[in-house]
Design a protein around this motif. Structure first.
Motif, PDB file in Angstrom:
ATOM      1  N   UNK A 103       0.827  -1.208   0.000  1.00 35.19           N
ATOM      2  CA  UNK A 103       0.000   0.000   0.000  1.00 35.19           C
ATOM      3  C   UNK A 103       0.861   1.258   0.000  1.00 35.19           C
ATOM      4  N   UNK A 104       1.991   1.188   0.680  1.00 33.42           N
ATOM      5  CA  UNK A 104       2.897   2.333   0.737  1.00 33.42           C
ATOM      6  C   UNK A 104       3.565   2.605  -0.598  1.00 33.42           C
ATOM      7  N   UNK A 105       3.999   1.539  -1.279  1.00 35.70           N
ATOM      8  CA  UNK A 105       4.613   1.694  -2.601  1.00 35.70           C
ATOM      9  C   UNK A 105       3.594   2.280  -3.574  1.00 35.70           C
ATOM     10  N   UNK A 106       2.359   1.814  -3.492  1.00 33.09           N
ATOM     11  CA  UNK A 106       1.306   2.341  -4.359  1.00 33.09           C
ATOM     12  C   UNK A 106       1.081   3.823  -4.084  1.00 33.09           C
ATOM     13  N   UNK A 107       1.153   4.213  -2.810  1.00 36.28           N
ATOM     14  CA  UNK A 107       0.980   5.617  -2.442  1.00 36.28           C
ATOM     15  C   UNK A 107       2.110   6.483  -3.002  1.00 36.28           C
ATOM     16  N   UNK A 108       3.334   5.978  -2.930  1.00 34.82           N
ATOM     17  CA  UNK A 108       4.490   6.712  -3.456  1.00 34.82           C
ATOM     18  C   UNK A 108       4.346   6.917  -4.957  1.00 34.82           C
ATOM     19  N   UNK A 109       3.991   5.857  -5.672  1.00 37.21           N
ATOM     20  CA  UNK A 109       3.833   5.952  -7.119  1.00 37.21           C
ATOM     21  C   UNK A 109       2.702   6.899  -7.488  1.00 37.21           C
ATOM     22  N   UNK A 110       1.602   6.831  -6.727  1.00 38.22           N
ATOM     23  CA  UNK A 110       0.464   7.705  -6.997  1.00 38.22           C
ATOM     24  C   UNK A 110       0.811   9.170  -6.751  1.00 38.22           C
ATOM     25  N   UNK A 111       1.780   9.401  -5.858  1.00 40.18           N
ATOM     26  CA  UNK A 111       2.228  10.768  -5.572  1.00 40.18           C
ATOM     27  C   UNK A 111       3.191  11.287  -6.628  1.00 40.18           C
ATOM     28  N   UNK A 112       3.602  10.410  -7.542  1.00 37.49           N
ATOM     29  CA  UNK A 112       4.533  10.812  -8.590  1.00 37.49           C
ATOM     30  C   UNK A 112       5.982  10.798  -8.173  1.00 37.49           C
ATOM     31  N   UNK A 113       6.277  10.040  -7.108  1.00 37.87           N
ATOM     32  CA  UNK A 113       7.636   9.963  -6.582  1.00 37.87           C
ATOM     33  C   UNK A 113       8.330   8.682  -7.039  1.00 37.87           C
ATOM     34  N   UNK A 114       9.640   8.650  -6.890  1.00 36.72           N
ATOM     35  CA  UNK A 114      10.442   7.451  -7.146  1.00 36.72           C
ATOM     36  C   UNK A 114      10.290   6.531  -5.939  1.00 36.72           C
ATOM     37  N   UNK A 115       9.976   5.253  -6.177  1.00 35.98           N
ATOM     38  CA  UNK A 115       9.655   4.330  -5.085  1.00 35.98           C
ATOM     39  C   UNK A 115      10.767   3.329  -4.799  1.00 35.98           C
ATOM     40  N   UNK A 116      11.257   3.367  -3.567  1.00 31.21           N
ATOM     41  CA  UNK A 116      12.253   2.402  -3.090  1.00 31.21           C
ATOM     42  C   UNK A 116      11.563   1.457  -2.118  1.00 31.21           C
ATOM     43  N   UNK A 117      11.619   0.170  -2.417  1.00 30.06           N
ATOM     44  CA  UNK A 117      10.992  -0.819  -1.554  1.00 30.06           C
ATOM     45  C   UNK A 117      12.004  -1.537  -0.678  1.00 30.06           C
ATOM     46  N   UNK A 118      11.558  -1.886   0.536  1.00 29.98           N
ATOM     47  CA  UNK A 118      12.361  -2.703   1.453  1.00 29.98           C
ATOM     48  C   UNK A 118      11.593  -4.002   1.660  1.00 29.98           C
ATOM     49  N   UNK A 119      12.104  -5.080   1.109  1.00 26.21           N
ATOM     50  CA  UNK A 119      11.389  -6.354   1.215  1.00 26.21           C
ATOM     51  C   UNK A 119      11.699  -7.271   0.056  1.00 26.21           C
ATOM     52  N   UNK A 120      10.654  -7.949  -0.446  1.00 31.25           N
ATOM     53  CA  UNK A 120      10.827  -8.916  -1.518  1.00 31.25           C
ATOM     54  C   UNK A 120      10.372  -8.341  -2.856  1.00 31.25           C
ATOM     55  N   UNK A 121      11.183  -8.548  -3.884  1.00 32.83           N
ATOM     56  CA  UNK A 121      10.886  -8.027  -5.222  1.00 32.83           C
ATOM     57  C   UNK A 121       9.555  -8.549  -5.745  1.00 32.83           C
ATOM     58  N   UNK A 122       9.246  -9.843  -5.472  1.00 28.78           N
ATOM     59  CA  UNK A 122       8.015 -10.430  -5.995  1.00 28.78           C
ATOM     60  C   UNK A 122       6.774  -9.952  -5.259  1.00 28.78           C
ATOM     61  N   UNK A 123       6.962  -9.236  -4.161  1.00 27.47           N
ATOM     62  CA  UNK A 123       5.836  -8.662  -3.422  1.00 27.47           C
ATOM     63  C   UNK A 123       5.679  -7.178  -3.754  1.00 27.47           C
ATOM     64  N   UNK A 124       6.783  -6.457  -3.712  1.00 24.29           N
ATOM     65  CA  UNK A 124       6.762  -5.013  -3.967  1.00 24.29           C
ATOM     66  C   UNK A 124       6.994  -4.759  -5.460  1.00 24.29           C
ATOM     67  N   UNK A 125       6.105  -5.324  -6.270  1.00 18.47           N
ATOM     68  CA  UNK A 125       6.310  -5.334  -7.719  1.00 18.47           C
ATOM     69  C   UNK A 125       6.207  -3.943  -8.353  1.00 18.47           C
ATOM     70  N   UNK A 126       5.556  -2.998  -7.679  1.00 20.24           N
ATOM     71  CA  UNK A 126       5.403  -1.665  -8.261  1.00 20.24           C
ATOM     72  C   UNK A 126       6.543  -0.718  -7.874  1.00 20.24           C
ATOM     73  N   UNK A 127       7.442  -1.180  -7.028  1.00 21.15           N
ATOM     74  CA  UNK A 127       8.577  -0.338  -6.634  1.00 21.15           C
ATOM     75  C   UNK A 127       9.564  -0.198  -7.792  1.00 21.15           C
ATOM     76  N   UNK A 128      10.220   0.960  -7.867  1.00 22.63           N
ATOM     77  CA  UNK A 128      11.222   1.173  -8.907  1.00 22.63           C
ATOM     78  C   UNK A 128      12.477   0.342  -8.635  1.00 22.63           C
ATOM     79  N   UNK A 129      12.874   0.297  -7.373  1.00 21.76           N
ATOM     80  CA  UNK A 129      13.971  -0.576  -6.955  1.00 21.76           C
ATOM     81  C   UNK A 129      13.614  -1.180  -5.609  1.00 21.76           C
ATOM     82  N   UNK A 130      14.171  -2.345  -5.322  1.00 17.13           N
ATOM     83  CA  UNK A 130      13.887  -3.033  -4.061  1.00 17.13           C
ATOM     84  C   UNK A 130      15.187  -3.510  -3.423  1.00 17.13           C
ATOM     85  N   UNK A 131      15.319  -3.251  -2.123  1.00 15.65           N
ATOM     86  CA  UNK A 131      16.423  -3.785  -1.339  1.00 15.65           C
ATOM     87  C   UNK A 131      15.831  -4.756  -0.320  1.00 15.65           C
ATOM     88  N   UNK A 132      16.443  -5.907  -0.169  1.00 17.09           N
ATOM     89  CA  UNK A 132      15.924  -6.892   0.783  1.00 17.09           C
ATOM     90  C   UNK A 132      16.344  -6.583   2.215  1.00 17.09           C
TER      91      UNK A 132
END
Length: 216
Positions: A173-202
């Motif tokens: 939900x947070x990644x979706x909020x970042x993207x909807x705000x027009x920002x660059x999205x960095x995810x912390x977790x699993x790539x296959x879960x945070x699929x809408x993030x621009x980059x993901x760090x585990x």
């Protein structure tokens, strides 16, 4: 990029476990079993919406008045607050303090956009209030994530255009909020879960300015 805006739970500290325990206890009181898999659907979501999802899970969404639901949400929060009362700087996730210091030294503005109404209290207990230029929490927004309001308000408070902001989140939900705000999205977790993030760090240890900027 001119600013970084962080979520709190699961990014700065792992207070998500305490949310789970508090919701689980409330679910038991209501006769609604809550497991960790279902709890994943509550991450990054407001307290009110989390309660609604739990009641729908147990087919009890029509069993309570608005006032009764507010009391249930308050009961959960009281339990949560008692659980996090002993949080200290030792509970800051690995690498986060170093990353915040790196951003400050590089001249970036730093904000927080949290779905928790306790964000100020938790950040204070972590000893990190000084690290943020502004904190926006659930108490100051109308719409919860995945609506972008909390991130847009943080950007506005920092006086930075959303397109010049990097959001850091661990929840879908947070990644979706970042993207909807027009920002660059960095995810912390699993790539296959945070699929809408621009980059993901585990791992938060991998959050460095170089690692982020070389991937934009």
């Amino acid at each position: 990029m001119k600013a970084f805006i962080f979520d709190l739970d699961g990014v700065i500290t792992d207070s998500a476990e305490y949310h789970y325990l508090a919701w689980k206890a409330l679910g038991e009181d209501l006769g609604i079993p809550i497991d960790r898999e279902f709890n994943e659907t509550l991450k990054g979501v407001s307290r009110t919406e989390s309660l609604e999802r739990i009641l729908r899970l147990g087919h009890r969404e029509n069993d309570f008045s608005l006032e009764e639901k507010e009391k249930l949400a308050t009961k959960k929060n009281s339990h949560y607050v008692s659980l996090i009362a002993k949080i200290t700087s030792a509970d800051i996730l690995p690498g986060i303090e170093t990353f915040l210091s790196e951003l400050r030294e590089a001249g970036y503005k730093i904000g927080m956009a949290s779905a928790s109404k306790n964000a100020q209290m938790v950040t204070r207990q972590l000893g990190l209030l000084h690290a943020f230029d502004h904190i926006v929490d659930a108490a100051t927004v109308m719409d919860s994530k995945p609506h972008p309001e909390v991130f847009l308000k943080a950007a506005e408070a920092l006086a930075v255009d959303p397109k010049d902001c990097i959001g850091v989140e661990d929840a879908v939900a947070g990644i979706e909020a970042i993207r909807a705000a027009g920002m660059f999205a960095v995810g912390i977790g699993e790539r296959n879960v945070l699929i809408e993030a621009d980059i993901v760090f585990t791992d938060t240890r991998d959050l460095t300015l170089e690692n982020v900027l070389t991937r934009i």
